[in-house]
Each structure stands twice: as structure tokens, then as C-alpha cells.
Write a protein that holds these residues in place. Structure first.
Motif, PDB file in Angstrom:
ATOM      1  N   GLY A 456       0.819  -1.210   0.000  1.00 22.25           N
ATOM      2  CA  GLY A 456       0.000   0.000   0.000  1.00 22.25           C
ATOM      3  C   GLY A 456       0.845   1.249   0.000  1.00 22.25           C
ATOM      4  N   SER A 457       1.926   1.248   0.779  1.00 22.88           N
ATOM      5  CA  SER A 457       2.820   2.402   0.809  1.00 22.88           C
ATOM      6  C   SER A 457       3.452   2.642  -0.553  1.00 22.88           C
ATOM      7  CB  SER A 457       3.902   2.167   1.867  1.00 22.88           C
ATOM      8  OG  SER A 457       4.792   3.252   1.917  1.00 22.88           O
ATOM      9  N   TRP A 458       3.841   1.573  -1.215  1.00 25.15           N
ATOM     10  CA  TRP A 458       4.435   1.678  -2.546  1.00 25.15           C
ATOM     11  C   TRP A 458       3.420   2.267  -3.525  1.00 25.15           C
ATOM     12  CZ3 TRP A 458       8.457  -2.407  -4.322  1.00 25.15           C
ATOM     13  CH2 TRP A 458       9.014  -2.035  -5.539  1.00 25.15           C
ATOM     14  N   LEU A 459       2.182   1.770  -3.475  1.00 21.43           N
ATOM     15  CA  LEU A 459       1.147   2.248  -4.387  1.00 21.43           C
ATOM     16  C   LEU A 459       0.862   3.733  -4.164  1.00 21.43           C
ATOM     17  CD1 LEU A 459      -1.202   1.311  -6.443  1.00 21.43           C
ATOM     18  CD2 LEU A 459      -2.643   1.442  -4.411  1.00 21.43           C
ATOM     19  N   ILE A 460       0.739   4.143  -2.893  1.00 22.50           N
ATOM     20  CA  ILE A 460       0.456   5.550  -2.595  1.00 22.50           C
ATOM     21  C   ILE A 460       1.601   6.429  -3.073  1.00 22.50           C
ATOM     22  CG2 ILE A 460       0.066   7.203  -0.728  1.00 22.50           C
ATOM     23  CD1 ILE A 460      -1.234   4.840   0.819  1.00 22.50           C
ATOM     24  N   TYR A 461       2.821   5.966  -2.857  1.00 24.44           N
ATOM     25  CA  TYR A 461       3.978   6.722  -3.327  1.00 24.44           C
ATOM     26  C   TYR A 461       3.944   6.890  -4.841  1.00 24.44           C
ATOM     27  CZ  TYR A 461       8.757   7.770  -4.682  1.00 24.44           C
ATOM     28  OH  TYR A 461       9.861   8.346  -5.267  1.00 24.44           O
ATOM     29  N   GLN A 462       3.585   5.839  -5.566  1.00 24.99           N
ATOM     30  CA  GLN A 462       3.499   5.921  -7.026  1.00 24.99           C
ATOM     31  C   GLN A 462       2.458   6.949  -7.463  1.00 24.99           C
ATOM     32  OE1 GLN A 462       2.794   1.708  -8.004  1.00 24.99           O
ATOM     33  NE2 GLN A 462       4.757   1.695  -9.083  1.00 24.99           N
ATOM     34  N   GLN A 463       1.291   6.957  -6.778  1.00 26.02           N
ATOM     35  CA  GLN A 463       0.241   7.904  -7.151  1.00 26.02           C
ATOM     36  C   GLN A 463       0.659   9.336  -6.848  1.00 26.02           C
ATOM     37  OE1 GLN A 463      -2.482   7.392  -8.845  1.00 26.02           O
ATOM     38  NE2 GLN A 463      -3.346   9.445  -8.628  1.00 26.02           N
ATOM     39  N   ALA A 465       3.770  10.442  -6.685  1.00 25.70           N
ATOM     40  CA  ALA A 465       4.802  10.786  -7.667  1.00 25.70           C
ATOM     41  C   ALA A 465       4.174  11.098  -9.020  1.00 25.70           C
ATOM     42  CB  ALA A 465       5.796   9.630  -7.795  1.00 25.70           C
ATOM     43  N   TYR A 466       3.103  10.381  -9.355  1.00 23.49           N
ATOM     44  CA  TYR A 466       2.380  10.657 -10.600  1.00 23.49           C
ATOM     45  C   TYR A 466       1.787  12.059 -10.576  1.00 23.49           C
ATOM     46  CZ  TYR A 466      -1.300  10.220 -14.152  1.00 23.49           C
ATOM     47  OH  TYR A 466      -2.122  10.423 -15.234  1.00 23.49           O
ATOM     48  N   PHE A 467       1.192  12.430  -9.432  1.00 25.79           N
ATOM     49  CA  PHE A 467       0.656  13.785  -9.273  1.00 25.79           C
ATOM     50  C   PHE A 467       1.756  14.832  -9.456  1.00 25.79           C
ATOM     51  CE2 PHE A 467      -3.455  13.469  -6.546  1.00 25.79           C
ATOM     52  CZ  PHE A 467      -4.059  12.813  -7.602  1.00 25.79           C
ATOM     53  N   GLN A 468       2.880  14.588  -8.793  1.00 24.19           N
ATOM     54  CA  GLN A 468       3.939  15.594  -8.783  1.00 24.19           C
ATOM     55  C   GLN A 468       4.633  15.735 -10.134  1.00 24.19           C
ATOM     56  OE1 GLN A 468       6.087  13.890  -5.457  1.00 24.19           O
ATOM     57  NE2 GLN A 468       5.321  15.461  -4.054  1.00 24.19           N
ATOM     58  N   ASN A 469       4.668  14.659 -10.906  1.00 20.98           N
ATOM     59  CA  ASN A 469       5.434  14.670 -12.156  1.00 20.98           C
ATOM     60  C   ASN A 469       4.567  14.716 -13.403  1.00 20.98           C
ATOM     61  OD1 ASN A 469       7.856  14.378 -10.665  1.00 20.98           O
ATOM     62  ND2 ASN A 469       7.516  12.175 -10.519  1.00 20.98           N
ATOM     63  N   PHE A 766      -9.545   9.244  -7.874  1.00 14.38           N
ATOM     64  CA  PHE A 766      -8.774  10.149  -8.713  1.00 14.38           C
ATOM     65  C   PHE A 766      -9.215  10.023 -10.165  1.00 14.38           C
ATOM     66  CE2 PHE A 766      -6.126   8.466  -5.283  1.00 14.38           C
ATOM     67  CZ  PHE A 766      -5.889   9.634  -4.576  1.00 14.38           C
ATOM     68  N   ALA A 767      -9.472  11.177 -10.761  1.00 18.50           N
ATOM     69  CA  ALA A 767      -9.805  11.175 -12.186  1.00 18.50           C
ATOM     70  C   ALA A 767      -8.590  10.797 -13.023  1.00 18.50           C
ATOM     71  CB  ALA A 767     -10.326  12.556 -12.601  1.00 18.50           C
ATOM     72  N   TYR A 768      -7.399  11.101 -12.520  1.00 21.23           N
ATOM     73  CA  TYR A 768      -6.161  10.780 -13.221  1.00 21.23           C
ATOM     74  C   TYR A 768      -5.307   9.958 -12.259  1.00 21.23           C
ATOM     75  CZ  TYR A 768      -7.923  14.410 -16.240  1.00 21.23           C
ATOM     76  OH  TYR A 768      -8.731  15.155 -17.071  1.00 21.23           O
ATOM     77  N   ARG A 769      -5.009   8.733 -12.644  1.00 21.24           N
ATOM     78  CA  ARG A 769      -4.361   7.810 -11.722  1.00 21.24           C
ATOM     79  C   ARG A 769      -3.425   6.875 -12.469  1.00 21.24           C
ATOM     80  NH1 ARG A 769      -9.926   6.934 -11.830  1.00 21.24           N
ATOM     81  NH2 ARG A 769     -10.590   5.112 -13.038  1.00 21.24           N
ATOM     82  N   ILE A 770      -2.570   6.239 -11.698  1.00 21.88           N
ATOM     83  CA  ILE A 770      -1.654   5.268 -12.270  1.00 21.88           C
ATOM     84  C   ILE A 770      -2.407   3.995 -12.639  1.00 21.88           C
ATOM     85  CG2 ILE A 770       0.316   6.147 -10.966  1.00 21.88           C
ATOM     86  CD1 ILE A 770      -0.095   3.796  -9.025  1.00 21.88           C
ATOM     87  N   ASP A 771      -1.808   3.185 -13.501  1.00 22.23           N
ATOM     88  CA  ASP A 771      -2.346   1.863 -13.792  1.00 22.23           C
ATOM     89  C   ASP A 771      -1.940   0.907 -12.683  1.00 22.23           C
ATOM     90  OD1 ASP A 771      -3.447   2.692 -16.242  1.00 22.23           O
ATOM     91  OD2 ASP A 771      -1.523   2.389 -17.271  1.00 22.23           O
ATOM     92  N   LEU A 772      -2.882   0.098 -12.259  1.00 27.30           N
ATOM     93  CA  LEU A 772      -2.608  -0.857 -11.194  1.00 27.30           C
ATOM     94  C   LEU A 772      -1.816  -2.031 -11.762  1.00 27.30           C
ATOM     95  CD1 LEU A 772      -3.029  -1.472  -8.230  1.00 27.30           C
ATOM     96  CD2 LEU A 772      -5.192  -2.575  -8.802  1.00 27.30           C
TER      97      LEU A 772
END
Length: 811
Positions: A456-463, A465-469, A766-772
Motif C-alpha cells: 500500500g505504501s508503494w502504491l500511494i507513493y506511485q500515485q 509521484a504521478y501527481f507531482q510529475n 482520482f480522475a487521473y491515476r496510475i495503472d494498477l
């Protein structure tokens, strides 16, 4: 107690592992529950807060709806006249920024950006903290102002506030200090756990035409609060029905499309839903909120994570206790032979458990003090130093000690004391649950929790990072934003030229809106020849605003300086073109706010590529740019800085502002920092889950280390015999580790569906999110495998390397 202390000292390693694990779990639990309690305490400080509500606005058309935290200006008066069960109602409205000076010190100038206009009944609804003045008359007269204590100290000093010498004095507003404001009240500062934060309140009747008597039912700009008599569920439903009737009879008929398309209005869903003031912070993220709110889902996640960390520490205790059961069988049987009853054995086990938790509680206090500063950064609010002196904190700590001690000691106390004397002397015990199965089950649970937190921590970090980048469609870095508020008006172009003299400034643009703001103005637009219009976000921008933000023009042209035709032009984003159903938008005519005083015929001159005006939680909204030809009550100056000499460029901005507006303080910020505030909750969640993961792995590692140590003690002779018979080091380590590897595989198979379901649900926010992808799961599995390999491998290797003679000499 003497026997308990003797036992704890004799088993130092087990005691240390239990105390460390429980202390980390208890400290984490106390910090997180205090944070959760703080988040849930928002706006509880009013008298009878359960009787205070905010009225929101719901606009719905054909399955699509928008929710606003604001309402139209005339709603308050309609509520007063038509709903008798409402005791009082007031409006809170941001009007503009103010330049203010104290009447005795004209050289000290302040810029107030959090000043709100309020109705005369403000203190009848929001009754907190007036310490000087009359609440019934504080806002009756125009140009009246009520100051919070900190603002009053800022203007007049601590002594004047303490001695009551502020009431009746004046603040002098404007560039030339020519507008007097009379201080009619002083109040306590709003607590930090209030969704409503301000530096001063001014009387709404100061602006009778624009604000106080405004009758525009489609202008959602005011926060409206009301206080009711005590409401039963049925009475609240009746009150809500009356508000919906007001929406349908007054707001709907005034919609711009009411005359042209009555069929559409028949399908509309308009309402003014009530929201308890205590629910705003955690459950409200509507359009035009006063400030970014919290998230009830994240608060619940924090709480669950705290429970899980504490639960893992308790699992460690139980596992270690059951692993020691065989070693303590002889002790238990001897006690029974000497006359110990079942009850005395239970009390002995429980006293050992509670004593361990008391030691852990003492260590947890040290951890809380050590973690305070870091926890404040992770969570935004946590246990303060003075809170440690409050009875409520010690009550929580005592309760946690008793609960944790009894919960952790219940199994060894109740079940392991039940063996018969003969079975105990023979090394066998009678238990309701097999030690082996219980330990394995609890260990699997612990591994599942560790992997779930890590994934879960990894997934949240990815999301995050996606927001920030993520490419936002505009350049947010190195963009300085000045809050102008009509200060630079007629001299806009001269001010731009002055700023551009510095080589570190490349572009300057004026607008009344920017990406990342909580609120935007809206206007109704209808394409000529079409029967239906639609509401679009609306920003006034000059000819240099688009290039300053680096917005990409897909078709047509930008506004041109001095081009009178562009004053009646409009630039749309792609979402607006789609919303208006324009096939060839360039040259099309749009009617803005048809039927209202500001109706205009505008021609589409350009289309910009979609960019994220708001948070990535939401889809890109339709947007129209009109030419910045008239001053507005709130506008911004965007200044694009180059990468070179940023400090020099900022100093040039400050000097230029002082030259143009010598009596007005400069207020500026950076767009990237403002925009990042939109996903502050996700950043906080990422940090906290990272911390939870480390704590969970630490506790799991302690548990594995202790459990392996105790189990290897039981197999010392077996290991010695295997070595004598020729077993290699690798064979012995593999033999001892195989059991744990199998349990790790079982835990991984269990965590897969849990993680997949939870992740899918969370990403829907999130309307814009990473792929799971399986990456977080695989990474978590490898991480826990590495943790187990290191922990188990070290102890297994030590056992395998031991001299077999030492293990066998007693036999």
C-alpha cells in the motif's frame, strides 16, 4: 510481583523484544489516535455545535451535478422569512484584500488577505469567543470591524489588548489611509481545528448594493450558516424539504436557460443541502470551499494502521509466550504440586504480561517525546508537550496498558495454565489450540499485514509521484504570483515593462484566476444558433498571460495588445469546445450570461490545449478566457522567472512594487507550491504509510527474531545430531528456514486479493491515476522475504555453526 520481576530479568532477551515491540506499537497508537481525535474535533468548540449547519448548493442536469460550499446572496433572507424553525442565519463572504494601518501608527502597514464580510447575526450563529463588544450590534453599522486577538495585538500591541483599549479605535484602510474602520469587537482567535480562518471580520452592510441586498439567485458566492432549534431526524427532513422548495421556486426560474429551454429545467435537480458544521472538515470537498479540508477516508486509514501496528506487537507477545510454553511446563507443574490453583497461575501470567506493558508504556513515552517533531511534519498535528500533562492522556495510556497487557497475556494465562500436572512433567500440555497452529496462524497474519502495508505504501507513493510529475499542460515551476487586488490598474503595462527590465524575468501576465485555486468564477455561454447554454469556468486574462503560463494554443490566435476586436473575443479550452458542441470553433459567436446585465456577444478567436486548472482528483473542466479589459475585485500578476538569479529577480519585483505602490505591502507566492497544496493529503498519506511500513517491519523483525530464537532452543540437540551425522551448514539453514518460507508464501497468496480490492477502490478517488500493476505486490513480497531471510537466516546460521558437543554433552 517479585516472581514476575525475577522472571522478566531471567528472560532478558524475550523481555526486551516484547518491550520494544509493544512500546513501538503503543507509541504509534497514541500518536495516531491523538491525530484522529484532533481531525474529528473540528468546529466542536461552538456552543451546541450539533445545531449549526452550513447550507450548500446542488446543481444537477441530466445525471451530472455540481456541489458548491456556497449559496446565492438572497438565500439567507428567504430562510429568515420562510423557515421559522431556523433561529438565526448569517452569510460569510470574501470581498477583497485590505491595506490597513492602526490609527496611532500610520507607518506600520498590513495587507489583510483573509478578511470576510459577515451579516449582523454572525454571533447568533457562530458564537465563539467575543471578549469585547456587543455581539448584537458589532456588525450593524457600516465600516465596522471585529478583530481576533492576534490581529488586535499585531496592530495595537499586547498591552492595549490586555487593558481593553482597542474597542472603539480605528483602522485606516486604503493606499492613502483615507478609509476609517471602527473596531466594534475583539474576539479570541479561531482555534486551529476550525474550517473558518480569518484575520478580521467586517460588516456586510458596508457594501449594500453589491453584497447586502444582492438578489442574484444564480451567483454562488456566499457561505451561509444557520442555527436551528434541536432537530429530530424528521424535523431535519422537513427543513431540508423547505430548502429544496426555495431552490425550485426561486433559483430555477432565474437560471439563464429558464426562458429558452423550460424542458431542460424540468429535468434539473436543484437543492440547498444542509451539512453539519462539525462534518465539514472531513466530509466536504466541494467547489468554493474556504480552505482545503481533510479526508475522512484517510483518517480512517490512519486509525486502522495504528490498530494494525499495535495488533502486530500483541501477536509478537502471544507468539513468544506460546513458544516458551514447553520450557515453562515444568515450572507450572511444580507450582501445582506445591498447591498453586488455576486462578493463581492465571494471575501470575497476567501480572507478567501487564508488567511488560508497563515497561513498554514507559518506553513509549520516551518514543512519543522523541517522535513529536517528526510526527508533526507527517500528520500536521500531533501530541503537544502540554498534552502529556493532561489527565486524558494518562487515562488513555493506563487504559492502553491494561488492554494490551490483558489482550497479550490472555492466551498464555487462560490456556497454558490448564495443563495437567503429569502431562506437564512429561513435557506435554493440553490446550484448546495447538501451539504450532496458533503460532503459524499469527505469524501468517503478521506477514500479511507487513506485506499489505508495504504494498500500500508503494502504491500511494506511485500515485503521489504521478501527481507531482504529471504533465499539467502549463509550466508551474519558477512562476511567481503577486496578489494584486486592483492595486496596479491603469499602470499595468508600465509595471510590466519595469519588471521585464531584469534579465531574470522573461514574461509577465495579468489575470483574475490561476491554476490551483479553490474557487473560480463561472459564466453561462450559449453558442449562437443553439437553444441550450452551459456554465463554464471563466478567467479574464491579458495578451501575455497565456505565454507566461506556457499554455499551448491549438488553433486561432491569442489576444493582441491594443486590439479592440479582441476585447470581445474569447479563447476556449478543448473541454469547452466539446461541451458547447462546436465543430469549427474559430469564428463562432457565443452569448455570455444571456439576459443579465453583463450579457455580451463574444467571438471565439482561439483554442488552447486542455490543462489542469484544478486538482487531479477531478476531470478537466470547460474553461473560457475573456480579455482583461476592466479591473476586477481580485486579480493576480504572474511573473515568469528564468533559472538564473532567481533571488535577484525576486528582489527586483519587491523594489518595483515598492516604487509603484509605496504604501501597500507586497504579497506573493509560487504557483508550484500553491498547486501542490491540492494533493497535500495524499503526500501526508504517503509519508505516514511509509512510516507505518517501517514500524510494521521492525515489529515483525523483532517477532521473527524472538520466535526463531526460542524455537531453535528446542531443536539444539537435533541440530547437533544432524551435524554429527554429516549435515552441511547450508542443509541445516535450509531445514530451519523452510517452515518460514512456506508461511511467507501462504501470506503472499492471502494478501493478493486484499491488496487488489483495496487499491482498486482507493484509485477510484482520482480522475487521473496510475495503472494498477503487480509491482507493489511483488516488491512487498520481496521486501518481506528479505526481512525474513535476514532475521531467520542469522539465527539459523548461528545455531548451525554452534559446536554440537555443547548441545549433546548433557545427554
Amino acid at each position: 510481583m517479585k516472581i514476575t520481576l525475577r522472571y522478566l530479568l531471567k528472560n532478558r532477551r524475550t523481555t526486551l523484544l516484547n518491550v520494544l515491540g509493544l512500546a513501538v506499537g503503543m507509541a504509534t497508537f497514541l500518536l495516531i489516535t491523538d491525530h484522529v481525535q484532533y481531525e474529528r474535533s473540528y468546529d466542536q468548540f461552538y456552543e451546541q455545535p450539533e445545531e449549526i449547519f452550513r447550507v450548500n448548493t446542488l446543481w444537477g442536469f441530466e445525471g451530472e451535478e455540481e456541489r458548491y460550499a456556497t449559496t446565492p446572496p438572497p438565500l439567507a433572507e428567504a430562510i429568515r422569512n420562510e423557515i421559522p424553525e431556523v433561529e438565526a442565519v448569517c452569510r460569510v463572504f470574501y470581498w477583497s484584500d485590505f491595506t490597513m494601518r492602526a490609527d496611532n501608527d500610520l507607518g506600520k502597514v498590513f495587507r489583510e488577505t483573509k478578511a470576510y464580510a459577515v451579516d449582523k447575526d454572525f454571533f447568533e450563529v457562530l458564537d465563539y469567543g467575543l471578549i469585547a463588544g456587543d455581539p448584537a450590534t458589532a456588525f450593524v453599522e457600516p465600516a465596522s470591524v471585529v478583530l481576533p486577538r492576534s490581529t488586535a495585538v499585531r496592530y495595537f500591541g499586547e498591552a492595549a489588548v490586555r487593558d481593553g483599549k482597542v474597542l472603539g479605535r480605528q483602522l485606516l484602510g486604503g493606499k492613502d489611509a483615507g478609509t476609517p474602520w471602527k473596531i466594534t469587537g475583539v474576539m479570541e482567535d479561531q482555534p486551529a481545528n476550525s474550517h473558518l480562518q480569518f484575520t478580521m471580520l467586517i460588516s456586510a452592510c458596508t457594501y449594500p448594493d453589491d453584497l447586502y441586498r444582492n438578489q442574484v439567485w444564480t451567483w454562488n458566492v456566499m457561505h451561509t450558516y444557520l442555527r436551528t432549534k434541536a432537530l429530530t431526524p424528521g424535523a431535519r427532513e422537513q427543513l431540508q424539504a423547505k430548502l429544496k422548495n426555495i431552490a425550485e421556486t426561486k433559483t430555477l426560474p432565474n437560471m439563464p436557460m429558464a426562458a429558452s429551454n423550460p424542458e431542460l429545467l424540468a429535468k434539473a435537480n436543484f437543492d440547498f443541502p444542509l451539512q453539519a458544521i462539525t462534518a465539514i472538515h472531513l466530509t466536504s470537498n466541494y467547489l468554493r470551499e474556504m480552505r482545503p479540508n481533510g479526508n475522512v477516508t484517510y483518517v480512517q486509514l490512519f486509525l486502522w494502521a495504528a490498530y494494525l501496528v499495535l495488533f502486530m506487537a500483541i501477536i509478537n507477545f502471544i507468539n513468544l509466550a506460546t513458544a516458551q510454553a514447553t520450557r515453562r511446563a515444568t515450572e507450572t507443574s511444580v507450582r501445582k504440586i506445591l498447591g498453586a490453583s488455576y486462578g493463581s497461575l492465571v494471575r501470575q501470567h497476567l501480572s507478567e504480561s501487564v508488567a511488560t506493558t508497563v515497561l513498554a508504556a514507559g518506553l513509549s513515552l520516551l518514543l512519543i517525546v522523541a517522535w513529536q517533531e517528526g510526527a508533526a511534519q507527517w500528520m500536521g498535528a500531533t501530541i503537544k508537550g502540554d498534552a502529556l500533562l493532561q489527565p486524558i492522556f494518562w487515562t488513555k495510556l493506563l487504559g492502553l496498558c491494561l488492554f494490551t497487557g490483558l489482550a497479550a497475556g490472555a492466551y498464555p494465562a487462560l490456556f497454558l495454565s490448564r495443563s495437567t500436572t503429569m502431562n506437564a512433567l512429561r513435557g506435554r500440555q493440553v490446550k484448546l489450540i495447538s501451539d504450532y497452529n496458533l503460532r503459524n496462524s499469527l505469524l501468517v497474519v503478521q506477514l500479511v499485514l507487513s506485506m499489505a502495508l508495504m504494498a500500500g505504501s508503494w502504491l500511494i507513493y506511485q500515485q503521489v509521484a504521478y501527481f507531482q510529475n504529471k504533465e499539467l499542460g502549463f509550466a508551474k515551476n519558477n512562476l511567481l504570483v503577486i496578489e494584486n487586488d486592483r492595486e496596479i490598474e491603469e499602470r499595468k503595462d508600465v509595471f510590466k515593462e519595469e519588471l521585464l527590465r531584469h534579465p531574470g524575468i522573461t514574461q509577465v501576465g495579468f489575470s483574475n484566476g490561476l491554476p490551483g485555486q479553490p474557487t473560480y468564477q463561472m459564466r453561462d455561454f450559449r453558442a449562437e444558433g443553439k437553444s441550450e447554454g452551459t456554465g463554464l469556468n471563466w478567467i479574464l486574462a491579458d495578451a501575455t498571460f497565456l505565454p507566461t503560463l506556457d499554455l499551448e494554443l491549438l488553433a486561432g490566435t491569442n489576444f493582441k495588445l491594443g486590439n479592440s476586436r479582441d476585447s470581445l473575443g474569447v479563447i476556449l479550452n478543448e473541454a469547452a469546445v466539446k461541451q458547447l458542441e462546436l465543430t469549427n470553433p474559430i469564428g463562432q459567436v457565443l452569448i455570455k450570461n444571456e439576459g443579465n446585465d453583463d450579457e455580451e456577444r463574444l467571438q471565439v478567436i482561439g483554442v488552447v490545449k486542455d490543462f489542469h486548472l484544478q486538482s487531479l482528483h477531478q476531470e478537466i473542466q470547460p474553461l473560457a478566457f475573456c480579455y482583461f479589459k476592466d479591473f476586477v475585485y481580485k486579480d493576480y500578476i504572474s511573473v515568469r522567472l528564468s533559472d538564473e538569479d532567481i533571488a535577484g529577480a525576486i528582489a527586483h519585483v519587491e523594489n518595483s512594487w515598492s516604487a509603484f505602490e509605496p504604501g501597500v505591502p507586497l504579497r506573493y507566492s509560487f504557483l508550484d507550491e500553491n498547486y501542490n497544496e491540492l494533493f497535500k493529503s495524499e503526500v501526508q498519506l504517503s509519508k505516514l504509510f511509509g512510516v507505518f511500513t517501517l514500524l510494521a517491519c521492525f515489529i515483525a523483525g523483532l517477532g521473527l527474531f524472538g520466535l526463531v530464537s526460542l524455537l531453535l532452543t528446542e531443536r539444539v540437540k537435533e541440530i547437533g545430531i544432524r551435524k554429527v551425522l554429516g549435515a552441511s551448514l547450508g542443509q541445516i539453514v535450509l531445514l530451519l528456514s523452510r517452515q518460514f518460507l512456506l508461511l511467507l508464501l501462504v501470506a503472499f497468496l492471502l494478501v493478493v486479493p486484499l491488496f487488489w480490492y483495496g487499491s482498486t477502490e482507493w484509485l477510484q478517488n482520482f480522475a487521473y491515476r496510475i495503472d494498477l500493476t503487480p509491482t507493489p505486490l511483488l516488491g512487498a513480497g520481496m521486501g518481506v522475504l528479505l526481512l525474513a531471510a535476514v532475521t531467520v537466516g542469522i539465527r539459523a546460521t548461528q545455531a548451525a555453526l554452534a559446536n554440537p558437543v555443547e548441545a549433546l554433552k548433557n545427554d
